[in-house]
Motif scaffolding. Structure first.
Motif, PDB file in Angstrom:
ATOM      1  N   GLY A   1      62.062  40.451 -18.213  1.00 43.41           N
ATOM      2  CA  GLY A   1      62.472  40.610 -16.825  1.00 43.41           C
ATOM      3  C   GLY A   1      61.460  40.144 -15.805  1.00 43.41           C
ATOM      4  N   VAL A   2      60.301  39.653 -16.261  1.00 41.37           N
ATOM      5  CA  VAL A   2      59.249  39.185 -15.360  1.00 41.37           C
ATOM      6  C   VAL A   2      59.294  37.656 -15.272  1.00 41.37           C
ATOM      7  CG1 VAL A   2      56.762  39.002 -15.021  1.00 41.37           C
ATOM      8  CG2 VAL A   2      57.765  41.160 -15.813  1.00 41.37           C
ATOM      9  N   PRO A   3      59.382  37.076 -14.070  1.00 36.67           N
ATOM     10  CA  PRO A   3      59.381  35.615 -13.934  1.00 36.67           C
ATOM     11  C   PRO A   3      57.990  35.052 -14.217  1.00 36.67           C
ATOM     12  CG  PRO A   3      59.406  36.654 -11.769  1.00 36.67           C
ATOM     13  CD  PRO A   3      59.541  37.761 -12.771  1.00 36.67           C
TER      14      PRO A   3
ATOM     15  N   SER B   1      48.729  38.841 -14.165  1.00 37.45           N
ATOM     16  CA  SER B   1      48.407  37.709 -15.035  1.00 37.45           C
ATOM     17  C   SER B   1      47.169  37.021 -14.487  1.00 37.45           C
ATOM     18  CB  SER B   1      49.581  36.726 -15.083  1.00 37.45           C
ATOM     19  OG  SER B   1      49.224  35.557 -15.792  1.00 37.45           O
ATOM     20  N   TRP B   2      46.272  36.664 -15.397  1.00 30.76           N
ATOM     21  CA  TRP B   2      45.000  36.050 -15.004  1.00 30.76           C
ATOM     22  C   TRP B   2      44.775  34.803 -15.850  1.00 30.76           C
ATOM     23  CZ3 TRP B   2      45.977  40.993 -16.526  1.00 30.76           C
ATOM     24  CH2 TRP B   2      45.988  41.960 -15.532  1.00 30.76           C
TER      25      TRP B   2
ATOM     26  N   TRP C   1      47.461  36.654 -10.469  1.00 28.56           N
ATOM     27  CA  TRP C   1      48.877  36.839 -10.134  1.00 28.56           C
ATOM     28  C   TRP C   1      49.234  38.303 -10.366  1.00 28.56           C
ATOM     29  CZ3 TRP C   1      53.086  33.250 -12.734  1.00 28.56           C
ATOM     30  CH2 TRP C   1      54.353  33.560 -12.245  1.00 28.56           C
ATOM     31  N   TYR C   2      49.799  38.940  -9.351  1.00 27.09           N
ATOM     32  CA  TYR C   2      50.229  40.335  -9.453  1.00 27.09           C
ATOM     33  C   TYR C   2      51.646  40.449  -8.898  1.00 27.09           C
ATOM     34  CZ  TYR C   2      45.197  41.043  -9.943  1.00 27.09           C
ATOM     35  OH  TYR C   2      43.892  40.968 -10.364  1.00 27.09           O
ATOM     36  N   GLY C   3      52.428  41.344  -9.494  1.00 28.44           N
ATOM     37  CA  GLY C   3      53.796  41.487  -9.010  1.00 28.44           C
ATOM     38  C   GLY C   3      54.459  42.753  -9.498  1.00 28.44           C
ATOM     39  N   SER C   4      55.650  42.982  -8.984  1.00 23.76           N
ATOM     40  CA  SER C   4      56.427  44.154  -9.365  1.00 23.76           C
ATOM     41  C   SER C   4      57.899  43.884  -9.126  1.00 23.76           C
ATOM     42  CB  SER C   4      55.989  45.382  -8.552  1.00 23.76           C
ATOM     43  OG  SER C   4      56.789  46.500  -8.863  1.00 23.76           O
ATOM     44  N   VAL C   5      58.729  44.432 -10.021  1.00 23.38           N
ATOM     45  CA  VAL C   5      60.176  44.415  -9.847  1.00 23.38           C
ATOM     46  C   VAL C   5      60.659  45.857 -10.002  1.00 23.38           C
ATOM     47  CG1 VAL C   5      62.391  43.554 -10.668  1.00 23.38           C
ATOM     48  CG2 VAL C   5      60.362  42.086 -10.809  1.00 23.38           C
TER      49      VAL C   5
ATOM     50  N   GLY D   1      67.406  46.363  -5.572  1.00 24.78           N
ATOM     51  CA  GLY D   1      66.006  46.320  -5.961  1.00 24.78           C
ATOM     52  C   GLY D   1      65.173  45.396  -5.109  1.00 24.78           C
ATOM     53  N   VAL D   2      63.871  45.393  -5.396  1.00 23.59           N
ATOM     54  CA  VAL D   2      62.918  44.550  -4.692  1.00 23.59           C
ATOM     55  C   VAL D   2      62.050  43.814  -5.713  1.00 23.59           C
ATOM     56  CG1 VAL D   2      62.835  45.944  -2.601  1.00 23.59           C
ATOM     57  CG2 VAL D   2      61.302  46.479  -4.499  1.00 23.59           C
ATOM     58  N   ASP D   3      61.583  42.655  -5.301  1.00 23.05           N
ATOM     59  CA  ASP D   3      60.744  41.795  -6.132  1.00 23.05           C
ATOM     60  C   ASP D   3      59.601  41.304  -5.252  1.00 23.05           C
ATOM     61  OD1 ASP D   3      59.640  39.845  -7.757  1.00 23.05           O
ATOM     62  OD2 ASP D   3      61.256  38.401  -7.415  1.00 23.05           O
ATOM     63  N   ALA D   4      58.369  41.697  -5.593  1.00 24.04           N
ATOM     64  CA  ALA D   4      57.208  41.329  -4.776  1.00 24.04           C
ATOM     65  C   ALA D   4      56.156  40.693  -5.668  1.00 24.04           C
ATOM     66  CB  ALA D   4      56.636  42.546  -4.065  1.00 24.04           C
ATOM     67  N   ARG D   5      55.548  39.612  -5.191  1.00 24.21           N
ATOM     68  CA  ARG D   5      54.515  38.918  -5.961  1.00 24.21           C
ATOM     69  C   ARG D   5      53.447  38.361  -5.017  1.00 24.21           C
ATOM     70  NH1 ARG D   5      58.449  34.508  -8.647  1.00 24.21           N
ATOM     71  NH2 ARG D   5      60.373  35.712  -8.335  1.00 24.21           N
ATOM     72  N   THR D   6      52.241  38.296  -5.518  1.00 22.55           N
ATOM     73  CA  THR D   6      51.155  37.636  -4.790  1.00 22.55           C
ATOM     74  C   THR D   6      50.353  36.805  -5.767  1.00 22.55           C
ATOM     75  OG1 THR D   6      49.181  37.968  -3.406  1.00 22.55           O
ATOM     76  CG2 THR D   6      49.673  39.663  -5.047  1.00 22.55           C
TER      77      THR D   6
END
Length: 940
Positions: free
Chosen positions: A181-183, A389-390, A469-473, A489-494
């Motif tokens: 489920g993680v892009p 992710s690093w 890379w950090y994110g959440s769903v 839902g929400v999907d946030a990434r940086t």
């Protein structure tokens, strides 16, 4: 009356006492025991978990009642019991897997969007763990999809993990790849580098390819489709595995894994480690990679579940990054018979007796994720995943003097000569190369040191592409009724991408001179940095000495999505909408002074989103039909926002527009299944950047603007089981993919200097770099219990070369070069032997032979050089093409004549200048010939 009451009370009391006893039984699925299954007396908290062999014993104070037997991923079952005497033996209770189980993995979280048969209205193909484990062998992970409709997979240059995949004519930058489920598509350019995921096949329990719109609720741009990968989980069944695989060219892989299963305290753990090495099928492509997976789980109670995973695959491998001309493959093969050496690689040679390559890729991209599922009540569930992710690593190449004119008699790179030249000990009389190296006038010692600059000496540099890379769903799933389900839902990434070059190997020189940093000009650098992956994912890249360029890309993504689903036994439908805002910021410390506003830009924020819907209708138990449609407004990639590697936002920046429509029909029976799909996709306002294949502008590139494409086609996928021991599968896919209208382009050299611009006459030109027609047929036969034989034949047709933008700047272009079709046969044999007759542990043996017939075939071409006609040859127009700026082909490239590389007669040209109908000046990659692998695995 009083006596009667006392007698009755006494009798019931005695009965109650004697009714207290034990309930025993065993819980299994179709494959065997289910350890850790929950057995509870309905209406009470009295329950136990099954033991290792699936058995249970439960004390009861009631003579009769009902047990509720449950296990994650299986449908709960109610079983009545009646205690006679002191016990009740219920025998074996068999649980049935839920519809959302793929292989050994249970999809209990609503973050992962799994398409369900006869319910989700999308075109989908599912591959489970057993097939991946058996048939993949030593191949690349995407190659398991090669027999899927509208999928084209190649090994590209042939290096470890360098394969690529197209779905419905769209490359993998425009195919969404989701892992649990993680892009995972790169947030700057959408790319997926499979070498970073080299161990993914080890931990995958199921994979779905959802062609077209897909069922993901996120605002991802699945233009061609979605590859949905489901990995191991901490609460996998208890057991382990040890395996070893050997193959051609010294391939060796070892693997060990173990899972505790869910224990009585709710904890679970799963680990996996593997090591892979080999010389590579292509010359000079040695590799070494590891893979690790750590999963920890804790089911606090039936309402709260936590899963933590950490996985990575550090690796290095030598590459064949440059596509040589067919003429070179033949030159270093068998020229007298016009037979190419398909393993030839011009990027490598020997240095001090060891394999050494200009092109070495090294990377480590660990991913950590924390999943939390909260069952709020019977109708509401909150699923969340938080991930990081690093990525650390990059790829090497040459810098300094151009080395491409220097080759040994075998076509290798003379690295010993380069080393001697850099140290001032070069002797032309003892050279390895065919051409003597002459010293440049500006190569001179500085303070007694030999300095290698951009124009003097030979140096291996590394192009670093690292990221944080950090994110959440987060998704809230609510059952509004028996028929309606609502998701929100929400999907946030940086994301921060670090892009620079450093010096990897001075090849004997004392230092390196760099004058590219405008803030620190004319620097002499002496440090070198390793081209092997670091196991530390937090390695600091900011303090390294940088050359050539140094820029960072910042991307922020905020998205929200919702989906309403309707489902009955006959009819299911959904409507989904998502919106996202992407912000792009660029920092460039080399190109701009610190006082310049362009040194670090502000965020350029761009809105995008999608809306899609579909409906499925089950006509009867055998047939169903479905339809879906959707529209995407897709934000452009980072290099379209900041084109030409500069920090100026594109003036005509616009979102890409994708419209998709799809129809499907399904048929199911006990012996035959079939799916038929028809689709249409329109893609407008596309920005495309591509490398310039010409040797005169090596590392240069093209930027194309306003590219429109149409992709339409038919897909048929079938399976048949005429006998219990025989399975037959097949597929046919026909695509008609072409450009719609013309576009504009700009051409740059490697230093971002504009060389020219113009119009690309692309209207009705076929989309290249892919086979538009594919089909396959295969069979699996269990000859005797435990012994299976499988075979598959697949064919690729209407295979077109990659679009070479410079060839389409005039109206008289010939379109996209059509390459020869090819067919491949693969064979496999499996044997499973239980350690003892009744034991569950087993020994498994598997042998794969790919391309059994040793077919020689071209998988892709970087260029579009058409074979000259008799008239073109006689007229002296050479290949009949136009160069990027409209003038006719230069005299040095004409075919007719007596000079070097030219042909006296047209017949001589056809005999020596054409291979399998393709002009030998085309730069191509060949597929692999016959390969094999053999594995032994012990499951316990």
């Amino acid at each position: 009356m009083k006596n009667w009451f006392l007698v009755t009370f006494f009798f019931l009391s005695i009965s109650s006492v004697f009714a207290q006893g034990k309930i025993t039984g065993k819980v299994e699925d179709e494959n065997g025991p289910l350890p850790g299954a929950n057995v509870v007396i309905q209406g009470t908290t009295n329950g136990v978990a099954t033991s290792f062999d699936g058995s249970f014993t439960l004390n009861s104070s009631k003579a009769t009642g009902t047990l509720v037997v449950s296990y994650l991923g299986y449908e709960s079952k109610k079983v009545s019991y009646s205690i006679i005497g002191s016990s009740s033996d219920l025998g074996t209770i068999v649980l049935k897997a839920e519809s959302n189980v793929l292989g050994e993995v249970v999809v209990s979280t609503t973050v992962i969007d799994i398409a369900k048969d006869r319910k989700t209205p999308v075109a989908v193909s599912t591959i489970k763990a057993a097939e991946i484990r058996e048939k993949l062998g030593s191949q690349e992970f995407p190659e398991i999809l090669a027999t899927t409709p509208s999928v084209y997979v190649t090994k590209s240059g042939g290096g470890f993990g360098d394969s690529r995949i197209n779905i419905r004519g769209f490359d993998q930058r425009n195919v969404a790849v989701m892992i649990n489920g993680v892009p995972v598509n790169d947030m700057e350019n959408g790319a997926v580098y499979w070498s970073n995921w080299a161990g993914l096949s080890d931990v995958t329990t199921a994979m779905q390819v959802q062609r077209g719109l897909g069922s993901s609720k996120l605002a991802i741009s699945s233009v061609g489709g979605t590859i949905n990968v489901i990995t191991r989980s901490a609460d996998a069944k208890q057991g382990g595995s040890i395996s070893s695989t050997i193959g051609n060219d010294n391939y060796l892989k070892t693997l060990a894994s173990y899972s505790t299963g869910k224990m009585e305290n709710g904890l679970s753990a799963s680990i996996l480690f593997s090591n892979t090495m080999g010389n590579g099928y292509v010359d000079g492509t040695k590799f070494l990679g590891q893979n690790y997976f750590i999963g920890l789980g804790y089911e606090i109670n039936e309402n709260h579940d936590i899963q933590f995973t950490f996985t990575g695959a550090p690796q290095w491998h030598h590459q064949r990054s440059f596509a040589n001309t067919l003429a070179d493959y033949i030159k270093y093969g068998n020229p007298s018979e016009n037979k190419p050496n398909i393993k030839y690689n011009s990027d490598w040679g020997y240095l001090n007796g060891e394999e050494y390559s200009w092109a070495r890729n090294f990377y480590h991209k660990p991913v950590a994720s924390l999943n939390y599922d909260w069952k709020i009540n019977d109708k509401m569930k909150l699923s969340s995943v938080f991930y990081g992710s690093w990525g650390r690593g990059g790829g090497t190449g040459n810098i300094g003097r151009s080395p491409f004119a220097f080759k040994t008699a075998n076509g290798l790179v003379p690295f010993n000569d380069f080393y001697a030249y850099n140290t001032g000990t070069y002797d032309p009389a003892n050279r390895d190369a065919l051409t003597a190296i002459t010293g440049p006038s500006n190569l001179a010692p500085t303070n007694g040191e030999q300095i290698s600059s951009r124009t003097a000496g030979f140096t291996r540099r590394a192009s670093i592409n690292s990221h944080d890379w950090y994110g959440s769903v987060i998704n809230l799933n609510t059952k509004l009724s028996d028929k309606f389900t609502l998701d929100f839902g929400v999907d946030a990434r940086t994301y921060i991408g670090y892009h620079f070059r450093n010096v990897n190997d001075l090849l004997g020189a004392d230092g390196y001179f760099d004058n590219r940093d405008i803030n620190n000009p004319n620097r002499f650098l002496y440090n070198t940095y390793s081209a092997s992956p670091s196991f530390n994912p937090f390695t600091n890249v900011k303090d390294q000495e940088k050359i050539e360029y140094n820029n960072n890309g910042y991307v922020k993504w905020y998205g929200a999505f919702t989906q309403l689903e309707y489902s009955t036994e006959k009819l299911s439908a959904f409507v989904q909408g998502a919106i996202s805002q992407q912000g792009f910021k660029r920092e460039d410390t080399f190109l701009y002074l610190k006082t310049n506003d362009l040194y670090m830009t502000d965020y350029k924020n761009i809105l995008g989103g999608n809306v899609k819907g579909g409906v499925n209708y089950n006509i009867n138990e055998q047939m169903n039909v479905f339809a879906n449609a959707g529209y995407y407004s897709k934000q452009p990639f980072f290099n379209a926002v900041y084109p030409s590697n500069q920090s100026i936002v594109a003036a005509d920046l616009t979102n890409e527009k994708i419209l998709g429509v799809e129809l499907g029909y399904g048929f199911r029976s006990s012996i035959f299944n079939a799916n038929l799909n028809a689709y249409y996709t329109s893609w407008k306002d596309r920005y495309q950047r591509s490398s310039d294949p010409s040797s005169s502008n090596r590392n240069g590139y093209y930027e194309a603007f306003g590219v429109d494409e149409i992709h339409q086609g038919l897909e048929l996928e079938m399976t048949a089981k005429p006998f219990k021991t025989l399975n037959i599968n097949g597929m046919v896919s026909y695509g008609d993919w072409f450009y719609d209208g013309n576009a504009t382009y700009k051409k740059y050299d490697q230093n971002n200097l504009l060389l020219g611009d113009g119009t690309l006459t692309l209207d009705k030109v076929k989309v290249g770099d892919v086979a538009q027609v594919t089909y396959s047929i295969g069979a699996n036969w269990e000859a005797v219990k435990g012994l299976k034989l499988d075979a598959n034949y697949r064919y690729a047709d209407n295979l077109y070369a990659n679009i070479e933008p410079g060839r389409f700047s005039a109206t008289n272009n010939k379109g996209t070069l059509l390459l020869p079709s090819y067919g491949l046969m693969d064979l496999g044999l499996s044997l499973k032997l239980n350690r003892t007759k009744d034991s569950k542990d087993s020994f498994n043996f598997r042998i794969n032979v790919n391309n059994v017939l040793d077919e020689t075939f071209v998988t892709e071409s970087r260029t579009n050089q058409f074979t000259a006609t008799q008239a073109e040859f006689d007229g002296g127009t050479g290949d009949g093409l136009i160069n990027p700026f409209g003038s006719t082909t230069s005299a040095s490239n004409k075919l007719k004549g007596t000079g070097s590389g030219q042909y006296p007669t047209y017949q001589d040209y056809l005999a020596k200048g054409v291979y399998d109908g393709v002009d030998v000046r085309n730069q191509v990659f060949f597929g692999f010939g016959r390969t094999w692998n053999f594995s032994v695995r012990y499951d316990f």
